[in-house]
Scaffold this active site. Structure first.
Site, mmCIF file in Angstrom:
data_model
loop_
_atom_site.group_PDB
_atom_site.id
_atom_site.type_symbol
_atom_site.label_atom_id
_atom_site.label_comp_id
_atom_site.label_asym_id
_atom_site.label_seq_id
_atom_site.Cartn_x
_atom_site.Cartn_y
_atom_site.Cartn_z
ATOM 1 N N LYS A 48 6.413 1.522 -34.156
ATOM 2 C CA LYS A 48 5.395 0.551 -34.590
ATOM 3 C C LYS A 48 4.634 -0.128 -33.446
ATOM 4 O O LYS A 48 3.691 -0.862 -33.702
ATOM 5 C CB LYS A 48 6.033 -0.519 -35.476
ATOM 6 C CG LYS A 48 6.984 -1.460 -34.762
ATOM 7 C CD LYS A 48 7.560 -2.475 -35.757
ATOM 8 C CE LYS A 48 8.545 -3.401 -35.091
ATOM 9 N NZ LYS A 48 9.086 -4.398 -36.015
ATOM 10 N N TYR A 90 24.983 -15.648 -28.523
ATOM 11 C CA TYR A 90 23.701 -15.455 -29.211
ATOM 12 C C TYR A 90 23.233 -16.810 -29.739
ATOM 13 O O TYR A 90 23.747 -17.334 -30.723
ATOM 14 C CB TYR A 90 23.825 -14.444 -30.361
ATOM 15 C CG TYR A 90 24.112 -13.015 -29.930
ATOM 16 C CD1 TYR A 90 23.947 -12.605 -28.606
ATOM 17 C CD2 TYR A 90 24.534 -12.062 -30.846
ATOM 18 C CE1 TYR A 90 24.210 -11.295 -28.210
ATOM 19 C CE2 TYR A 90 24.787 -10.750 -30.464
ATOM 20 C CZ TYR A 90 24.627 -10.382 -29.149
ATOM 21 O OH TYR A 90 24.887 -9.080 -28.768
ATOM 22 N N LEU A 130 11.879 2.772 -31.314
ATOM 23 C CA LEU A 130 12.093 3.940 -32.169
ATOM 24 C C LEU A 130 11.712 3.698 -33.635
ATOM 25 O O LEU A 130 12.017 4.517 -34.492
ATOM 26 C CB LEU A 130 13.547 4.432 -32.038
ATOM 27 C CG LEU A 130 13.798 5.199 -30.737
ATOM 28 C CD1 LEU A 130 15.291 5.319 -30.433
ATOM 29 C CD2 LEU A 130 13.165 6.589 -30.808
ATOM 30 N N LEU A 185 17.592 1.386 -32.061
ATOM 31 C CA LEU A 185 16.151 1.592 -32.185
ATOM 32 C C LEU A 185 15.449 1.358 -30.837
ATOM 33 O O LEU A 185 14.223 1.199 -30.802
ATOM 34 C CB LEU A 185 15.582 0.662 -33.263
ATOM 35 C CG LEU A 185 16.145 0.934 -34.670
ATOM 36 C CD1 LEU A 185 15.729 -0.152 -35.651
ATOM 37 C CD2 LEU A 185 15.703 2.308 -35.171
ATOM 38 N N ALA A 186 16.236 1.353 -29.765
ATOM 39 C CA ALA A 186 15.677 1.086 -28.434
ATOM 40 C C ALA A 186 14.832 -0.186 -28.479
ATOM 41 O O ALA A 186 13.667 -0.209 -28.052
ATOM 42 C CB ALA A 186 14.885 2.281 -27.905
HETATM 43 N N1 LIG Z 1 25.756 -6.337 -24.628
HETATM 44 C C1 LIG Z 1 25.924 -6.176 -25.923
HETATM 45 O O1 LIG Z 1 27.011 -6.098 -26.397
HETATM 46 C C2 LIG Z 1 24.706 -6.067 -26.800
HETATM 47 C C3 LIG Z 1 23.443 -5.945 -26.234
HETATM 48 C C4 LIG Z 1 22.352 -5.727 -27.063
HETATM 49 C C5 LIG Z 1 22.524 -5.677 -28.439
HETATM 50 N N2 LIG Z 1 23.767 -5.851 -28.985
HETATM 51 C C6 LIG Z 1 23.973 -5.809 -30.435
HETATM 52 O O2 LIG Z 1 23.321 -4.681 -30.975
HETATM 53 C C7 LIG Z 1 22.417 -5.089 -31.995
HETATM 54 C C8 LIG Z 1 21.286 -4.101 -32.084
HETATM 55 O O3 LIG Z 1 20.574 -3.957 -30.862
HETATM 56 P P1 LIG Z 1 19.181 -4.685 -30.625
HETATM 57 O O4 LIG Z 1 18.958 -5.648 -31.724
HETATM 58 O O5 LIG Z 1 19.197 -5.169 -29.231
HETATM 59 O O6 LIG Z 1 18.114 -3.507 -30.707
HETATM 60 P P2 LIG Z 1 17.630 -2.551 -31.892
HETATM 61 O O7 LIG Z 1 18.527 -2.643 -33.039
HETATM 62 O O8 LIG Z 1 17.421 -1.228 -31.228
HETATM 63 O O9 LIG Z 1 16.172 -3.126 -32.233
HETATM 64 C C9 LIG Z 1 15.990 -4.259 -33.024
HETATM 65 C C10 LIG Z 1 14.498 -4.500 -33.258
HETATM 66 O O10 LIG Z 1 13.917 -3.369 -33.892
HETATM 67 C C11 LIG Z 1 12.935 -3.766 -34.828
HETATM 68 N N3 LIG Z 1 13.371 -3.305 -36.153
HETATM 69 C C12 LIG Z 1 14.632 -3.259 -36.643
HETATM 70 N N4 LIG Z 1 14.639 -2.658 -37.843
HETATM 71 C C13 LIG Z 1 13.362 -2.333 -38.137
HETATM 72 C C14 LIG Z 1 12.733 -1.684 -39.229
HETATM 73 N N5 LIG Z 1 13.432 -1.209 -40.267
HETATM 74 N N6 LIG Z 1 11.387 -1.523 -39.211
HETATM 75 C C15 LIG Z 1 10.653 -1.976 -38.165
HETATM 76 N N7 LIG Z 1 11.202 -2.589 -37.085
HETATM 77 C C16 LIG Z 1 12.551 -2.758 -37.066
HETATM 78 C C17 LIG Z 1 12.826 -5.268 -34.750
HETATM 79 O O11 LIG Z 1 11.805 -5.511 -33.792
HETATM 80 P P3 LIG Z 1 10.789 -6.746 -33.925
HETATM 81 O O12 LIG Z 1 11.601 -7.908 -33.464
HETATM 82 O O13 LIG Z 1 9.656 -6.373 -32.985
HETATM 83 O O14 LIG Z 1 10.385 -6.828 -35.364
HETATM 84 C C18 LIG Z 1 14.193 -5.652 -34.206
HETATM 85 O O15 LIG Z 1 14.174 -6.885 -33.550
HETATM 86 C C19 LIG Z 1 22.060 -6.512 -31.609
HETATM 87 O O16 LIG Z 1 21.506 -7.266 -32.672
HETATM 88 C C20 LIG Z 1 23.391 -7.029 -31.151
HETATM 89 O O17 LIG Z 1 24.196 -7.365 -32.262
HETATM 90 C C21 LIG Z 1 24.858 -6.022 -28.179
#
Ligand SMILES: NC(=O)c1ccc[n+]([C@@H]2O[C@H](COP(=O)([O-])OP(=O)(O)OC[C@H]3O[C@@H](n4cnc5c(N)ncnc54)[C@H](OP(=O)(O)O)[C@@H]3O)[C@@H](O)[C@H]2O)c1
Length: 326
Positions: free
Chosen positions: A211, A56, A208, A203-204
């Protein structure tokens, strides 16, 4: 905040953790000050599990975590990942020497002798059944470089393969209102094996939260732009593999089902309450998002009517796009 045992690791971790991919890169710019504020806000709110990876921001996320923790007396459980530095990205690169080098680099980035948890970072599928890889990880547990190891998987099948190895302590998998396949076999199997589950992309990728609309755009350096069709890595990591317009329309229905509850917290509560889940790890770019996400820990469980309405949205709008793919 509620804490749950993380499998057999001996650690208890908060039901809402923090994903820190956003603090490294691939989500538009997050500067040093904002990253520090996000980490402090999460820890102050009772988050005790951080998820990061060596790739990252090429180590930036791990280094920011190290710097944030220097000033604090509390020590969260830090789950990192290894394996995506493999170049070329193929199973043959997963040698004991390479694994050791990647893990030693994470120890330096995070400033610790012993990493709490190293997850194989969605490696090529053959790696999940390669006993030499597990032997190398067992050796690093024995010499104290890592306290425990687990796997991060793209597919249910990869997770089930990894569970056959007794040294695997955790599984990280995409699980959310738009990604329900792990409920069928993987979560029950993990629970039976006493293996902790980190639910990612809850949150996909933001869908999800409800917004976005059909006209929302993302920065050029945001994977929701450059990986929309899987150009850089598995398309399932971007919007959970749901086509953006399909996801926006379905998220509108989810928001209506959530009623007075904030949609993001409501969607996270759904994940927290799935049997077998230890912790959900939403990514956050701002302090407000952190607060919105930890609020899920205080929400009541969803009603039966809400649960069946969500299932209907999945069946009608989402299932055909994702269910048999991952
Ligand atoms: N291969 C792997 O192992 C892998 C792959 C993917 C993710 N991950 C891990 O999983 C974590 C979570 O997954 P993810 O970050 O990909 O997706 P996620 O958690 O589904 O979505 C994160 C996004 O959702 C929005 N968000 C989050 N909280 C919010 C709130 N309270 N209100 C409004 N918007 C909100 C933000 O979007 P905006 O940026 O548009 O504000 C943020 O960037 C990652 O950070 C990482 O640590 C691991």
């Amino acid at each position: 905040m509620e804490q749950r045992p993380l499998g057999r690791t001996g650690a208890d971790v908060s039901v809402v953790g923090l994903g820190t991919w956003q603090l490294g890169g691939d989500w538009g710019d997050v500067d040093d000050d904002s990253a520090a504020e996000v980490l402090d806000a999460a820890l102050d709110a009772g988050v005790t599990l951080l998820d990061t990876a060596d790739v990252y921001g090429d180590g930036r996320s791990e280094e920011r975590i190290r710097r944030a923790l220097v000033a604090r007396s509390d020590r969260p459980f830090v789950a990192t990942k290894a394996g995506r530095r493999a170049d070329p990205f193929e199973a043959a690169q997963y040698t004991p020497e390479n694994l050791r080098a990647w893990i030693d680099r994470s120890r330096r980035n995070l400033g610790v002798e012993t990493l709490d948890l190293v997850q194989l970072h969605c490696p090529p599928p053959a790696v999940y059944s390669d006993h030499r890889v597990y032997d190398a990880l067992d050796a690093m547990v024995a010499d104290g470089a890592i306290a425990a190891y687990g796997v991060s998987v793209e597919t249910v099948a990869e997770g089930l393969t990894a569970l056959e190895h007794p040294g695997v302590q955790t599984i990280q998998v995409i699980l959310n209102v738009f990604r329900r396949k792990p409920l069928e076999e993987l979560l029950p199997a993990a629970a039976k094996a006493g293996v902790g589950v980190l639910a990612r992309v809850p949150l996909a990728s933001g869908l999800l939260t409800g917004k976005y609309d059909e006209s929302t755009t993302f920065a050029p350096d945001d994977h929701r732009n450059f990986n929309r069709n899987g150009e850089a890595f598995d398309v399932g990591e971007t919007f959970s593999g749901v086509p953006f317009e399909v996801g926006v329309a379905a998220a509108r229905e989810v928001a209506a089902i959530a009623g007075d509850a904030p949609t993001a917290a409501f969607a996270l509560r759904w994940v927290i309450d799935q049997p077998g889940v230890t912790t959900v790890i939403p990514g956050a770019r701002t302090v407000e998002q952190v607060h919105g996400n930890v609020a899920a820990a205080e929400l009541p469980p969803l009603t039966d009517a809400q649960l069946s309405d969500l299932e209907r949205v999945y069946d009608e709008r989402i299932r055909a796009h994702v269910h048999d793919r991952w």
